[in-house]
Design a protein around this motif. Sequence first.
Motif, short mmCIF file in Angstrom:
data_model
loop_
_atom_site.label_atom_id
_atom_site.label_comp_id
_atom_site.label_asym_id
_atom_site.label_seq_id
_atom_site.Cartn_x
_atom_site.Cartn_y
_atom_site.Cartn_z
N ASN A 192 0.83 -1.20 0.00
CA ASN A 192 0.00 0.00 0.00
C ASN A 192 0.87 1.26 0.00
O ASN A 192 0.61 2.22 -0.73
N LEU A 193 1.91 1.26 0.81
CA LEU A 193 2.81 2.42 0.86
C LEU A 193 3.55 2.58 -0.47
O LEU A 193 3.68 3.70 -0.99
N LEU A 194 4.02 1.47 -1.03
CA LEU A 194 4.71 1.54 -2.32
C LEU A 194 3.82 2.15 -3.40
O LEU A 194 4.25 3.01 -4.17
N LEU A 195 2.57 1.70 -3.44
CA LEU A 195 1.65 2.20 -4.46
C LEU A 195 1.29 3.66 -4.24
O LEU A 195 0.86 4.35 -5.18
N HIS A 196 1.46 4.15 -3.01
CA HIS A 196 1.19 5.57 -2.72
C HIS A 196 2.45 6.43 -2.79
O HIS A 196 2.41 7.62 -2.46
N GLY A 197 3.56 5.84 -3.21
CA GLY A 197 4.77 6.64 -3.43
C GLY A 197 5.73 6.69 -2.26
O GLY A 197 6.66 7.50 -2.27
N ILE A 198 5.53 5.84 -1.26
CA ILE A 198 6.41 5.82 -0.09
C ILE A 198 7.31 4.60 -0.16
O ILE A 198 6.82 3.47 -0.29
N GLY A 199 8.63 4.80 -0.04
CA GLY A 199 9.57 3.70 -0.12
C GLY A 199 9.88 3.34 -1.55
O GLY A 199 9.53 4.04 -2.50
N SER A 200 10.55 2.21 -1.72
CA SER A 200 10.91 1.73 -3.05
C SER A 200 10.99 0.21 -3.00
O SER A 200 10.83 -0.39 -1.93
N GLU A 201 11.24 -0.41 -4.16
CA GLU A 201 11.35 -1.86 -4.18
C GLU A 201 12.49 -2.36 -3.30
O GLU A 201 12.51 -3.52 -2.91
N THR A 202 13.45 -1.49 -2.99
CA THR A 202 14.59 -1.92 -2.16
C THR A 202 14.42 -1.58 -0.69
O THR A 202 15.14 -2.12 0.15
N SER A 203 13.47 -0.70 -0.36
CA SER A 203 13.32 -0.30 1.04
C SER A 203 11.91 0.20 1.31
O SER A 203 11.48 1.20 0.73
N VAL A 204 11.19 -0.51 2.16
CA VAL A 204 9.84 -0.11 2.56
C VAL A 204 9.84 0.07 4.07
O VAL A 204 10.30 -0.80 4.80
N PRO A 205 9.34 1.22 4.58
CA PRO A 205 9.47 1.54 6.01
C PRO A 205 8.46 0.84 6.91
O PRO A 205 7.72 1.48 7.65
N VAL A 206 8.41 -0.49 6.84
CA VAL A 206 7.50 -1.25 7.70
C VAL A 206 8.31 -2.30 8.45
O VAL A 206 9.09 -3.05 7.84
N GLN A 207 8.14 -2.36 9.76
CA GLN A 207 8.83 -3.33 10.59
C GLN A 207 7.82 -4.35 11.12
O GLN A 207 6.74 -3.98 11.57
N VAL A 208 8.18 -5.63 11.05
CA VAL A 208 7.32 -6.68 11.59
C VAL A 208 7.85 -7.07 12.96
O VAL A 208 8.85 -7.78 13.08
N THR A 209 7.19 -6.57 14.00
CA THR A 209 7.65 -6.84 15.36
C THR A 209 6.56 -6.46 16.35
O THR A 209 5.56 -5.83 15.97
N ASP A 210 6.73 -6.83 17.58
CA ASP A 210 5.80 -6.45 18.65
C ASP A 210 6.20 -5.07 19.16
O ASP A 210 7.22 -4.93 19.82
N ALA A 211 5.42 -4.08 18.83
CA ALA A 211 5.77 -2.70 19.19
C ALA A 211 5.92 -2.51 20.70
O ALA A 211 6.70 -1.68 21.16
N LEU A 212 5.15 -3.28 21.47
CA LEU A 212 5.15 -3.08 22.92
C LEU A 212 6.30 -3.77 23.64
O LEU A 212 6.49 -3.57 24.83
N ALA A 213 7.07 -4.59 22.92
CA ALA A 213 8.09 -5.41 23.58
C ALA A 213 9.16 -4.58 24.26
O ALA A 213 9.65 -4.94 25.34
#
Length: 499
Positions: free
Chosen positions: A225-246
């Motif tokens: 969704n971010l890529l299609l809206h112009g945020i990030g690129s095929e080499t870097s997308v600003p999404v982290q998969v983790t438990d934010a509260l940890a």
Amino acid sequence: MNASTLVQKLWNYCNVLRDDGMGYGDYVEQLTFLLFLKMADERTQPPYRQKSIVPAAYAWPTLVAQDGDELFDHYRHVLEALGQQKGTLGLIFGKAQNKFQDPAKLRRVIVDLIDKENWSALGVDVKGDAYEGLLEKNAQDLKSGAGQYFTPRALIQAMVDCIAPKPDEYVCDPACGTGGFLFTAYNYVIAHHPNLTREQKQHLRENAFTGVELVQATARVCAMNLLLHGIGSETSVPVQVTDALASDPGERYDVVLANPPFGKKSSTMIVGEDGRTTSEKEIIERDDFWATTSNKQLNFVQHIKTLLDIHGRAAVVVPDNVLFEGGAGETIRRKLLHECEVHTLLRLPTGLFYAQGVKANVLFFDKKPASETPWTKTLWIYDLRTNQHFTLKTAPLKREDLDEFVTCYHTANRHARVPTWNADAPEGRWRAYRYDELIARDKASLDIFWLRDDSLAESDNLPAPEVIAQEIVDDLEAALEQFRLIAADLGGGGSALED
């Protein structure tokens, strides 16, 4: 091609695939895999001529060249191989599986749907809005559970309009779902600052936004969704998969926008030797937190306080229990009122969220330096709940329904706010409460109402039967959720009340 035409085209294929048992969510996920590979291939062509991060053996042309069972086998190998990569490939393809049942239908989607469009050449408003259209349709399918990751876009837009992010700021959503807050903030900056420098545009595209998501499948959809809206690129997308509260991640942000997950307290089910199940509550203990609690929503409020830089601004959706719960809830509210400037509360109506039974609010606050005196002087409350009736399908919330609130919020100068409520205007929805009035309330509760509920006074003012029915469902769902929490606190794990 406009967004609505593209959505219809994408959705027509979904209707064909549903006959094979593929759900909405699976369809969006498979489209995400294929769109990423197609766009990565497009970026290797003129005028971009970029080196692809996708190994040649798994690149888009290898899919187009295959058919039948060979295509099926190759597609499965592509997903498996790319899912083992690190970085963006791992984010998009991690734990990916082929959900197609028929090689011919996979071939149709690849050749007739994806390959015929030049997705990189489509405007971000078209392809971004098209993908958003699919996500909203998926959220409307209550059985899929996807609605919990989808915040109504009218509400997101109003929250972003109030926060008014700036070109050089850093924005975070620690529970980013499908990315609505992040790309809306991006769009806001682009629309309100037409003369951005090259460096500012690069900052917005590569560094300004950070999303954190616990669920891998949701994170990959957010990344696309971010890529299609112009945020990030095929080499870097600003999404982290983790438990934010940890833990405290260490980074600090100018703006935090979030709708943290509602629902039961975090817990782990344990099966004993006798076969009986119990629930072990996950208490979050962090040195940067004011109170230790297993209440997820209260922990997100504390986490967001940590994420903010000094003078940073937050807008966070919170359920009613955050406003009135005792114990840790009271401690957190008193600390928040003292150490931050808690300046605005928007009481939301029911019927907005795809997760039923949600009674929610938006809390706006700014983080401040240490001080002996409380930073909160006045809390302004806008009541959009009393005598307001919305439903997801027949009367959905629109951005114009929030116009008065955004005007009252007065982003340009919050100190110039004017109440719409007074003794001569008792129906006014915008009212201020001083810090000493808030602290003097039982448990420092912010659960404040003053408007008369017309439906309780006059039968002629009753809303439509379907609205009443939905509100009864919402009330029962909210009450059941509170009983679950009570059962968990009593040590029973709430198993008798589980769905």
